[in-house]
Structure formats: C-alpha cells, structure tokens
Design an enzyme around this catalytic site. Sequence first.
Site, PDB file in Angstrom:
ATOM      1  N   CYS A 114      24.572 -12.192   0.838  1.00  0.00           N
ATOM      2  CA  CYS A 114      23.591 -13.229   1.123  1.00  0.00           C
ATOM      3  C   CYS A 114      22.701 -13.333  -0.124  1.00  0.00           C
ATOM      4  CB  CYS A 114      22.822 -12.784   2.354  1.00  0.00           C
ATOM      5  SG  CYS A 114      21.500 -13.861   2.803  1.00  0.00           S
ATOM      6  N   CYS A 121       9.413 -19.613  -0.804  1.00  0.00           N
ATOM      7  CA  CYS A 121       9.968 -20.873  -0.312  1.00  0.00           C
ATOM      8  C   CYS A 121       8.824 -21.790   0.076  1.00  0.00           C
ATOM      9  CB  CYS A 121      10.883 -20.630   0.880  1.00  0.00           C
ATOM     10  SG  CYS A 121      11.649 -22.149   1.485  1.00  0.00           S
TER      11      CYS A 121
HETATM   12 FE1  SF4 Z   1      14.829 -21.403   4.795  1.00  0.00          FE
HETATM   13 FE2  SF4 Z   1      12.510 -21.584   3.497  1.00  0.00          FE
HETATM   14 FE3  SF4 Z   1      12.627 -22.196   6.070  1.00  0.00          FE
HETATM   15 FE4  SF4 Z   1      12.835 -19.657   5.279  1.00  0.00          FE
HETATM   16  S1  SF4 Z   1      11.014 -20.994   5.043  1.00  0.00           S
HETATM   17  S2  SF4 Z   1      14.152 -20.681   6.762  1.00  0.00           S
HETATM   18  S3  SF4 Z   1      13.960 -19.888   3.390  1.00  0.00           S
HETATM   19  S4  SF4 Z   1      13.636 -23.278   4.405  1.00  0.00           S
END
Ligand code: SF4
Length: 362
Positions: A114, A121
């Site tokens: 992964c 993010c």
């Molecule tokens: Fe994916 Fe970012 Fe949502 Fe986490 S915060 S699930 S990394 S889009």
Amino acid sequence: MQERPSIYDLSLDEVESWLAVKREARYRARQVFRWIYQRRVSRFQEMSDLSECLRQTLNSEFRVEPLPCVRQTGSEDSTRKFLFALPDRTFIESVLIPASPALYGSAADRKTICVSTQVGCAFGCKFCASGLDGWTRNLEVGEIVQQILRVESLSGEKINNIVFMGMGEPLANYENLLKAIEIINAGWGVGIGARHITISTSGLVPRIRELAEQPLQMRLAISLHGATDEVRQKIMPINRRFNVASLVSACAYYRERKRQRITFEYILIDQVNDRLDQAVELSRLANRLEAKVNLIPYNTVEGLSWKRPSEMRQRVFLRALRRNGVDATIRREKGHDIDAACGQLRLQVIRDKSFAASDNLR
Ligand code: SF4
Ligand code: SAH
C-alpha cells in the site's frame, strides 16, 4: 526542494536525453536502469560497466540513495508498516500486506504494498488519520517508486501487487502518479503489470474521466463510504464538490472505456453509514456498475470519535448486499493491532515530539 533530482524521478527516455546532452551513448540509460531496478544498487560507483567519468557525472547531478526507513512495525507473516523520512524531514508510510486473497486479485500468494502519494492529505475525510493534520506536499515521482524498492529490500519479499491506498489522494498528484506508474510498469523499471496496480480515490470526478483515457489497464477503487449524498457528505467533504451521482457517472464512463470492474470501498462506521437503507442504496449503485464492494470495519483513530460496528451489525450489512446480488466481502484488517489504516503510524510519530527531535531522522 533538493539541489539534485533523484534518479528514480526519471523515465528511460529522460535519462537517454540527458545522456545525449553529455555526449554519451543512449544505451547507457538501460545499463543505469538495470543497476537500479534489477540489481538494486544504491551508489553510482557500483555501476561497474559505466566509465568512471560517467559515474562521477551521474553522482554530481542525481541522488540515488535509498529513502531512510525510521520505523517498522509488524511481523513476518502479518501486515508490516514502514515509515520513511523524506529529505525535508516529513514522513510517509508504506504497508506490506502478505497473502490477501479477499483484497485485490485472487492469488493467495499475493504480496501487496500500500503506497503513499502525498505527505498528508487535503481532503479531510472524517475517518482518516492521513488528513488530520492537513496536506503538506505532493510526493515526487521517485519517492513513490522508491517505496516499492525499499519495502522489497527491507522485507526480502517480492511485491506483485500495488494499491495506491496509503497517505494522500493519488489523483490530486496526478502527473507524478502517472509517471510513477509508467516506471513501476515498464520492463526497464520495476516491471509490475498494470492489472496488478490499483488506484484508490476519494472521487475526483474530472480525474477519473481523464484516467479512463489512459492506455494502461490499472484498476480503480472508489472510496465511497456513503451511498447517498446525505450520509456521504457527513463523512467526506469532497462529496460537496462531486456528489454521488456525478461520481457514479464518472465510474460508469471508466468502466465502459476500460471494460473493467470497479471496486467500491465502504468503511463501516457504527450508526453513521451502516444502516440497512444505506445497504439498499449501495446495492443499487453497485449493481448499476457491476462493481465489487469491499467492506472495511472502521479502525479507531486517536482523536476521532467514531466506532467500529459490532461483528453482528457488520454481518447484517454484508448479508443485505449479498441478498441483493452484490459481490461483496468484508476486509478483515490484519494489522488492526499495529494501526493498519494508512496514516496512523505517521500520526503517532509526528505527535511523539521526542521522536521528531531525535537523531533517527538524519
Ligand atoms: Fe483518502 Fe485523503 Fe480522504 Fe484519507 S483524507 S481517505 S487519504 S482522500
Ligand atoms: N485518498 C485515497 C487513497 C487513500 S486510502 C482514497 O481516499 O481512496 C483510503 C483508504 O484507507 C480507505 O478507503 C480505507 O480503505 C482506508 N482507511 C483509511 N482510514 C481508515 C480507518 N480509520 N479505518 C479503516 N480503513 C481506513
């Protein structure tokens, strides 16, 4: 960011062009790549079939050193996590998942990695550790590629399956992602088939449509986590930009162009998205796209209040999907005990100030 680019940032034709500028033969590029991707050396000096002069020039213009791994968790036959320090003193993590038949693909001897695509993010999904401290930066191409090489060398395993489900939103780092996939896929690079590469996205609709035009047959997984706008936007802020209907229509387009089945990822969160009306809606969407559904029991994240539903509730939800004819499985998080959901190890470490200040990062 760094004074010299990493050699892992480059594709074969870029190294060939660089060699042409240096008045060196083109085929040297393949030699260099053989050293780094087949023989896995980490110093230009070891590339014994290149002239001393070329080795020195390479060394003065590119980095080739491996990413330092600053922490590992897990054991040989379970999920293992690797935390890497980047040159700007940020961290990313990669997870090695041995034999995961229910995950992606069917072979039981799969070794899946992964991979992360960003530091942090920006999308702030409410269940996810990766987004808790916001977004820092996109990963460079070589930082994506190196996660595979490093995990192989640290674990002694040959990886044959890749999921872009680590930290970050892969489609928000689109150019670097595609170039990294080119290198991962190429015979002169890591050499992993596109059908063994899965991109997971929280639903960047325009990018999904662009991806559908790409010639490579990568697989697509959608982090759905809610089957109606009302529920999904409680969990994923991106749903306000791209709602369920527009997401499903982009998926239908992808499916039609690629002639491939899509996977819906659906984290089960107690009392948030695990009611039966969601199972009914989810079945409708999955049936429309002939999508497979992966249910993932929520992994508790420190600082977030949600809970994992009881096993009973999980089974009821699964049964409801199957009764409606959906191909659904529950992904048992093998690494629950080592904070398996991506982003969690990094979070622990950056919150541990004594670690951040220590010599481990040099
Ligand atoms: Fe994916 Fe970012 Fe949502 Fe986490 S915060 S699930 S990394 S889009
Ligand atoms: N940004 C992309 C890729 C990141 S991976 C995306 O959102 O698809 C996101 C995946 O990590 C989720 O779909 C889920 O499978 C897993 N995940 C993240 N946080 C989790 C948690 N708290 N519990 C269980 N799985 C989690």
